[in-house]
Design an enzyme around this catalytic site. Structure first.
Site, short mmCIF file in Angstrom:
data_model
loop_
_atom_site.label_atom_id
_atom_site.label_comp_id
_atom_site.label_asym_id
_atom_site.label_seq_id
_atom_site.Cartn_x
_atom_site.Cartn_y
_atom_site.Cartn_z
CG MET A 157 -12.48 112.02 73.07
SD MET A 157 -12.60 113.76 72.63
CE MET A 157 -10.94 114.12 72.14
N GLY A 158 -11.77 107.55 71.16
CA GLY A 158 -11.47 106.63 70.08
C GLY A 158 -10.11 106.85 69.45
CG ASN A 159 -6.99 107.56 66.15
OD1 ASN A 159 -5.97 108.20 66.37
ND2 ASN A 159 -7.09 106.75 65.14
CG HIS B 39 -6.75 105.22 74.01
ND1 HIS B 39 -6.25 105.59 72.79
CD2 HIS B 39 -7.34 106.32 74.52
CE1 HIS B 39 -6.54 106.87 72.55
NE2 HIS B 39 -7.19 107.34 73.60
CG ASP C 169 -4.91 114.10 78.27
OD1 ASP C 169 -4.67 115.05 77.52
OD2 ASP C 169 -5.04 112.94 77.86
CD GLN D 280 -9.08 114.47 80.17
OE1 GLN D 280 -9.56 115.13 79.26
NE2 GLN D 280 -8.71 113.22 80.01
CG LEU E 21 2.07 105.80 72.83
CD1 LEU E 21 1.46 104.40 72.87
CD2 LEU E 21 2.94 105.95 71.59
CB SER E 22 -1.01 111.94 71.53
OG SER E 22 -2.01 112.81 71.05
#
Ligand code: PAF
Length: 294
Positions: free
Chosen positions: A30-32, A37, A152, A155, A186-187
């Site tokens: 979802m970016g950022n 990531h 997650d 998920q 990290l989030s």
């Protein structure tokens, strides 16, 4: 790095990659983007020839009182990071492109048993939103491999189950959680924390580690551990949604057959919801009659 904003453009690029015999690795986001990531992108890079990252803030997985509008959107900075990691294609569709006819989406993907517990119990519809958008993205990208973070955890299990149940020919890879030096997972939502909350936040992982230690030393009254840990979270300044010890392959209760447990927690710190988990492998009782722990 190529970019595509439409499904048509995406498909013409992936068709060419497939014609060239390249394997496709896919990282939905979802970016950022942060180092967590980028760790997923590196994993894709290591295992596949052609790496596709999607950036799409999916309205379907946000509840009515959640942070959809405030969710950080940092496309320009994200592009630079993906370029630096050697990403081949960024797919960044609009809401209209993903959901033509929105909000009249009739078909949704639900994986009820794993979805309705833990985070799903607190965020009704969240995992249906995730499973629906991920299955749409899988249909669009048609990757060989897709990479998800273990932060997650629920998920990841929902996606694995969906792929298995719907016979999707995609290998799902889970990557260990990336953490700051003080242990905080990290989030993108860490950016919501003020400086005082940021000093408290690493306690979430510390408490998980403490209870992992208790389990590893043979304490197996799970209800008691969950109760004590919840009290520790309140004492540290969190408002926990849950602290739960489950079978890591199903999220069901731990049984004598359980090979690995996962300790999961979600807790509010001010207005920010943080999640984290740790796992512990339980080996069968050894010849020595002891519970051996990895
Ligand atoms: O983990 C996320 O960022 C999202 O839930 C995902 C998998 C990209 C689906 O929107």
């Amino acid at each position: 790095m190529q970019t595509a904003a439409t499904v048509k453009a995406l498909r013409s690029i992936t068709a060419k990659a497939r014609q060239d015999g390249l394997t496709i690795g896919f990282v939905p986001t979802m970016g950022n983007l942060h180092d967590g990531h980028l760790k997923l992108v590196r994993q894709a890079r290591n295992t596949c020839d052609f790496v596709i990252v999607s950036i799409f803030v999916n309205p379907l997985q946000f509840g009515p009182n959640e942070d959809l509008a405030a969710y950080p959107r940092t496309l320009a900075a994200d592009k630079e990071k993906l370029f630096a990691e050697g990403t081949n294609l960024l797919f960044a569709p609009s809401v209209d492109e993903m959901y033509p006819g929105n909000p009249n989406l009739q078909t949704q993907v639900t994986v009820p048993e794993i979805s309705n517990t833990l985070c799903g119990a607190v965020r009704p519809g969240h995992f249906t939103g995730v499973a629906t958008v991920v299955s749409k993205l899988f249909n669009m990208v048609q990757p060989d491999t897709a990479i998800f973070g273990k932060k997650d955890f629920q998920q990841l299990l929902v996606i694995r189950r969906m792929v298995n149940d719907l016979s999707m020919p995609i290998e799902i890879v889970g990557v260990d959680t990336a953490r700051s030096d003080d242990g905080l997972a990290l989030s993108s939502r860490n950016g919501y924390l003020n400086s005082h909350q940021r000093t408290i936040a690493p306690r979430l992982h510390k408490i998980l580690q403490d209870y992992r230690g208790a389990l590893a030393s043979g304490f197996d009254n799970y209800a008691e551990l969950e109760h004590l840990a919840t009290a520790d979270l309140y004492a540290a300044g969190f408002r926990p949604d849950y602290f739960s010890i489950k079978d890591a392959s199903t999220l069901a209760e731990v049984t004598p057959e359980t090979e690995e447990v996962v300790i999961l927690t979600a807790a509010m710190l001010g207005n920010t919801r943080l999640i984290d988990n740790v796992t512990l492998a339980l080996n069968p009782v050894s010849d020595w009659g002891m519970l051996a722990v990895n």
